[in-house]
Motif scaffolding. Sequence first.
Motif, PDB file in Angstrom:
ATOM      1  N   PHE A  44     -22.171  19.096  -0.213  1.00 53.63           N
ATOM      2  CA  PHE A  44     -20.977  19.941  -0.229  1.00 53.63           C
ATOM      3  C   PHE A  44     -19.865  19.316   0.600  1.00 53.63           C
ATOM      4  O   PHE A  44     -18.700  19.337   0.204  1.00 53.63           O
ATOM      5  CB  PHE A  44     -21.270  21.362   0.261  1.00 53.63           C
ATOM      6  CG  PHE A  44     -20.070  22.263   0.149  1.00 53.63           C
ATOM      7  CD1 PHE A  44     -19.714  22.812  -1.075  1.00 53.63           C
ATOM      8  CD2 PHE A  44     -19.276  22.536   1.244  1.00 53.63           C
ATOM      9  CE1 PHE A  44     -18.585  23.622  -1.200  1.00 53.63           C
ATOM     10  CE2 PHE A  44     -18.148  23.343   1.141  1.00 53.63           C
ATOM     11  CZ  PHE A  44     -17.803  23.892  -0.088  1.00 53.63           C
ATOM     12  N   ASP A  45     -20.201  18.748   1.745  1.00 50.98           N
ATOM     13  CA  ASP A  45     -19.193  18.096   2.585  1.00 50.98           C
ATOM     14  C   ASP A  45     -18.543  16.927   1.858  1.00 50.98           C
ATOM     15  O   ASP A  45     -17.330  16.717   1.952  1.00 50.98           O
ATOM     16  CB  ASP A  45     -19.801  17.612   3.904  1.00 50.98           C
ATOM     17  CG  ASP A  45     -20.181  18.756   4.829  1.00 50.98           C
ATOM     18  OD1 ASP A  45     -19.737  19.903   4.600  1.00 50.98           O
ATOM     19  OD2 ASP A  45     -20.933  18.491   5.775  1.00 50.98           O
ATOM     20  N   LYS A  46     -19.342  16.174   1.124  1.00 51.02           N
ATOM     21  CA  LYS A  46     -18.786  15.047   0.359  1.00 51.02           C
ATOM     22  C   LYS A  46     -17.856  15.553  -0.731  1.00 51.02           C
ATOM     23  O   LYS A  46     -16.766  15.008  -0.937  1.00 51.02           O
ATOM     24  CB  LYS A  46     -19.902  14.211  -0.270  1.00 51.02           C
ATOM     25  CG  LYS A  46     -20.616  13.320   0.696  1.00 51.02           C
ATOM     26  CD  LYS A  46     -21.613  12.450  -0.040  1.00 51.02           C
ATOM     27  CE  LYS A  46     -22.355  11.574   0.947  1.00 51.02           C
ATOM     28  NZ  LYS A  46     -23.232  10.618   0.261  1.00 51.02           N
ATOM     29  N   ALA A  47     -18.289  16.578  -1.439  1.00 51.95           N
ATOM     30  CA  ALA A  47     -17.464  17.133  -2.514  1.00 51.95           C
ATOM     31  C   ALA A  47     -16.162  17.691  -1.950  1.00 51.95           C
ATOM     32  O   ALA A  47     -15.085  17.493  -2.530  1.00 51.95           O
ATOM     33  CB  ALA A  47     -18.234  18.200  -3.276  1.00 51.95           C
ATOM     34  N   GLU A  48     -16.243  18.353  -0.820  1.00 50.07           N
ATOM     35  CA  GLU A  48     -15.057  18.902  -0.170  1.00 50.07           C
ATOM     36  C   GLU A  48     -14.104  17.773   0.249  1.00 50.07           C
ATOM     37  O   GLU A  48     -12.886  17.858   0.049  1.00 50.07           O
ATOM     38  CB  GLU A  48     -15.501  19.705   1.053  1.00 50.07           C
ATOM     39  CG  GLU A  48     -14.558  20.764   1.497  1.00 50.07           C
ATOM     40  CD  GLU A  48     -15.208  21.673   2.524  1.00 50.07           C
ATOM     41  OE1 GLU A  48     -14.964  22.883   2.438  1.00 50.07           O
ATOM     42  OE2 GLU A  48     -15.941  21.174   3.398  1.00 50.07           O
ATOM     43  N   ARG A  49     -14.675  16.722   0.793  1.00 50.16           N
ATOM     44  CA  ARG A  49     -13.877  15.548   1.189  1.00 50.16           C
ATOM     45  C   ARG A  49     -13.183  14.925  -0.029  1.00 50.16           C
ATOM     46  O   ARG A  49     -12.011  14.545   0.032  1.00 50.16           O
ATOM     47  CB  ARG A  49     -14.795  14.531   1.865  1.00 50.16           C
ATOM     48  CG  ARG A  49     -14.082  13.378   2.487  1.00 50.16           C
ATOM     49  CD  ARG A  49     -15.053  12.543   3.301  1.00 50.16           C
ATOM     50  NE  ARG A  49     -14.574  11.183   3.352  1.00 50.16           N
ATOM     51  CZ  ARG A  49     -15.344  10.127   3.479  1.00 50.16           C
ATOM     52  NH1 ARG A  49     -16.635  10.256   3.602  1.00 50.16           N
ATOM     53  NH2 ARG A  49     -14.823   8.928   3.496  1.00 50.16           N
ATOM     54  N   ASP A  89     -17.918  23.442  -7.047  1.00 46.45           N
ATOM     55  CA  ASP A  89     -18.356  24.383  -6.009  1.00 46.45           C
ATOM     56  C   ASP A  89     -17.304  24.525  -4.910  1.00 46.45           C
ATOM     57  O   ASP A  89     -17.314  25.503  -4.157  1.00 46.45           O
ATOM     58  CB  ASP A  89     -19.678  23.933  -5.366  1.00 46.45           C
ATOM     59  CG  ASP A  89     -20.896  24.343  -6.165  1.00 46.45           C
ATOM     60  OD1 ASP A  89     -20.769  25.150  -7.108  1.00 46.45           O
ATOM     61  OD2 ASP A  89     -21.993  23.840  -5.847  1.00 46.45           O
ATOM     62  N   VAL A  90     -16.404  23.541  -4.811  1.00 45.31           N
ATOM     63  CA  VAL A  90     -15.378  23.542  -3.773  1.00 45.31           C
ATOM     64  C   VAL A  90     -14.177  24.360  -4.243  1.00 45.31           C
ATOM     65  O   VAL A  90     -13.631  24.112  -5.322  1.00 45.31           O
ATOM     66  CB  VAL A  90     -14.937  22.090  -3.442  1.00 45.31           C
ATOM     67  CG1 VAL A  90     -13.812  22.091  -2.414  1.00 45.31           C
ATOM     68  CG2 VAL A  90     -16.120  21.268  -2.967  1.00 45.31           C
ATOM     69  N   SER A  91     -13.777  25.310  -3.429  1.00 43.74           N
ATOM     70  CA  SER A  91     -12.598  26.111  -3.728  1.00 43.74           C
ATOM     71  C   SER A  91     -11.383  25.204  -3.840  1.00 43.74           C
ATOM     72  O   SER A  91     -11.178  24.315  -3.005  1.00 43.74           O
ATOM     73  CB  SER A  91     -12.385  27.133  -2.618  1.00 43.74           C
ATOM     74  OG  SER A  91     -11.225  27.887  -2.879  1.00 43.74           O
ATOM     75  N   GLY A  92     -10.597  25.400  -4.878  1.00 43.56           N
ATOM     76  CA  GLY A  92      -9.407  24.581  -5.086  1.00 43.56           C
ATOM     77  C   GLY A  92      -9.645  23.340  -5.910  1.00 43.56           C
ATOM     78  O   GLY A  92      -8.708  22.573  -6.162  1.00 43.56           O
TER      79      GLY A  92
END
Length: 167
Positions: free
Chosen positions: A5-10, A39-42
């Motif tokens: 999730f952190d990678k996807a958010e990044r 899964d990442v908002s935006g």
Amino acid sequence: MMPTFDKAERLVEACKRADLLVATAESCTGGMIAAAITDVSGSSAVFDRGFITYSNQAKQDMLGVSEATLDRFGAVSRQTAEEMALGAISRSRADFAVSVTGIAGPGGGSAEKPVGLVHMGLAGRSGFLRHKILRCGNIGRDAVRVATLENALDMLIDASASNGCGR
């Protein structure tokens, strides 16, 4: 290794800053990469589309992978991964696209193409094309798919950091 999730958010944040769109072309992951990104908002601001092309026919129909490539090299090959990535670029608005095709297991492997073998492609609208090969070994279907997902996100993050130019 940074959690998924952190990678996807990044990735989403980097693409927003650079005003880049991304696409995915997935076989062995069955949509996991697209799911991680969305899964990442935006993420709708940066994710154009994903192609799930599990069968050879889908690879041909949806991404334009040539029958000759599939016949000569097989679905799990550098050539197929590269054609998948290029097809995703040509059939989307994305600035860059990642593709994955492999043998997650537990069956389906051979001496030449063992379980855990994954070919990945990364293509950019600017014309760059990259290939990466994973040799995960027979670590279990889920682990092969997660390793592929993590590596695909890394490739996309690298592309977004270079403004979609793949440098």
